[in-house]
Design a protein around this motif. Structure first.
Motif, PDB file in Angstrom:
ATOM      1  N   ILE A 127     -25.585  27.132  -8.639  1.00 23.82           N
ATOM      2  CA  ILE A 127     -24.557  28.182  -8.708  1.00 23.82           C
ATOM      3  C   ILE A 127     -23.816  28.078 -10.031  1.00 23.82           C
ATOM      4  CG2 ILE A 127     -22.346  28.926  -7.714  1.00 23.82           C
ATOM      5  CD1 ILE A 127     -23.515  28.205  -4.945  1.00 23.82           C
ATOM      6  N   VAL A 128     -23.458  26.890 -10.447  1.00 24.37           N
ATOM      7  CA  VAL A 128     -22.774  26.690 -11.716  1.00 24.37           C
ATOM      8  C   VAL A 128     -23.646  27.169 -12.861  1.00 24.37           C
ATOM      9  CG1 VAL A 128     -21.881  24.926 -13.318  1.00 24.37           C
ATOM     10  CG2 VAL A 128     -21.285  24.835 -10.879  1.00 24.37           C
ATOM     11  N   LEU A 129     -24.934  26.794 -12.825  1.00 19.04           N
ATOM     12  CA  LEU A 129     -25.846  27.213 -13.886  1.00 19.04           C
ATOM     13  C   LEU A 129     -26.024  28.731 -13.902  1.00 19.04           C
ATOM     14  CD1 LEU A 129     -28.593  24.423 -13.721  1.00 19.04           C
ATOM     15  CD2 LEU A 129     -26.958  24.845 -15.571  1.00 19.04           C
ATOM     16  N   GLU A 130     -26.095  29.336 -12.709  1.00 16.66           N
ATOM     17  CA  GLU A 130     -26.245  30.792 -12.646  1.00 16.66           C
ATOM     18  C   GLU A 130     -25.022  31.480 -13.248  1.00 16.66           C
ATOM     19  OE1 GLU A 130     -26.965  31.560  -8.467  1.00 16.66           O
ATOM     20  OE2 GLU A 130     -29.131  31.417  -8.723  1.00 16.66           O
ATOM     21  N   LYS A 131     -23.853  30.914 -12.997  1.00 15.51           N
ATOM     22  CA  LYS A 131     -22.636  31.494 -13.562  1.00 15.51           C
ATOM     23  C   LYS A 131     -22.637  31.376 -15.083  1.00 15.51           C
ATOM     24  CE  LYS A 131     -19.577  30.919  -9.611  1.00 15.51           C
ATOM     25  NZ  LYS A 131     -18.420  30.236  -9.089  1.00 15.51           N
ATOM     26  N   LYS A 132     -23.119  30.264 -15.586  1.00 14.46           N
ATOM     27  CA  LYS A 132     -23.151  30.067 -17.036  1.00 14.46           C
ATOM     28  C   LYS A 132     -24.159  30.984 -17.704  1.00 14.46           C
ATOM     29  CE  LYS A 132     -21.602  25.273 -17.318  1.00 14.46           C
ATOM     30  NZ  LYS A 132     -21.970  23.919 -17.676  1.00 14.46           N
ATOM     31  N   THR A 133     -25.260  31.230 -17.009  1.00 16.65           N
ATOM     32  CA  THR A 133     -26.306  32.055 -17.628  1.00 16.65           C
ATOM     33  C   THR A 133     -26.087  33.536 -17.377  1.00 16.65           C
ATOM     34  OG1 THR A 133     -27.731  31.810 -15.688  1.00 16.65           O
ATOM     35  CG2 THR A 133     -28.064  30.276 -17.533  1.00 16.65           C
ATOM     36  N   ALA A 134     -25.208  33.867 -16.511  1.00 16.62           N
ATOM     37  CA  ALA A 134     -25.008  35.284 -16.195  1.00 16.62           C
ATOM     38  C   ALA A 134     -24.140  36.008 -17.158  1.00 16.62           C
ATOM     39  CB  ALA A 134     -24.408  35.435 -14.789  1.00 16.62           C
TER      40      ALA A 134
END
Length: 101
Positions: free
Chosen positions: A94-101
Motif C-alpha cells: 500500500i505504501v509503495l502504491e501510494k508512492k508510485t501513484a
C-alpha cells in the motif's frame, strides 16, 4: 439299665467322636478358606493385569494427544507468523502504491 461306668464309656466315645468330627470340620474349613483365598488372589491378579493393560493404552493415547497438541500449536504459531508477514507485506505494498501513484 446302664451303669455309671457304661455311661462314662459312652460319654468318652462321644467326646472322641466329637473331637474327630471337629478336627475334620476344621481341616475342611481351612481347605475351603485356602481355596477361596487362592481364588480371590487369582482374580485380583487377573484384574491387575487387565487394569495395567488399560492404563498402558491410556498412556499411549495421552502421548498421541500430547504429540497432536504440540504439532497443532506449532502450526498455529506458524500461521500467526505468516499472517503477520502477509499483513506487513500488504502495508508495504500500500505504501509503495501510494508512492508510485
Amino acid at each position: 439299665m446302664l451303669e455309671k461306668q457304661d455311661i462314662e464309656i459312652i460319654r468318652s466315645i462321644m467326646q472322641e467322636s466329637e473331637e474327630r468330627i471337629m478336627e475334620k470340620f476344621d481341616q475342611k474349613l481351612q481347605r475351603a478358606l485356602r481355596e477361596t483365598e487362592n481364588g480371590l488372589l487369582e482374580e485380583m491378579d487377573r484384574m491387575r493385569e487387565s487394569l495395567e493393560e488399560k492404563i498402558a493404552n491410556v498412556d499411549k493415547k495421552v502421548d498421541n494427544l500430547e504429540t497432536y497438541y504440540r504439532i497443532t500449536k506449532l502450526e498455529n504459531d506458524n500461521t500467526s507468523i505468516l499472517l503477520k508477514i502477509v499483513g506487513d507485506l500488504q502495508e508495504r505494498v500500500i505504501v509503495l502504491e501510494k508512492k508510485t501513484a
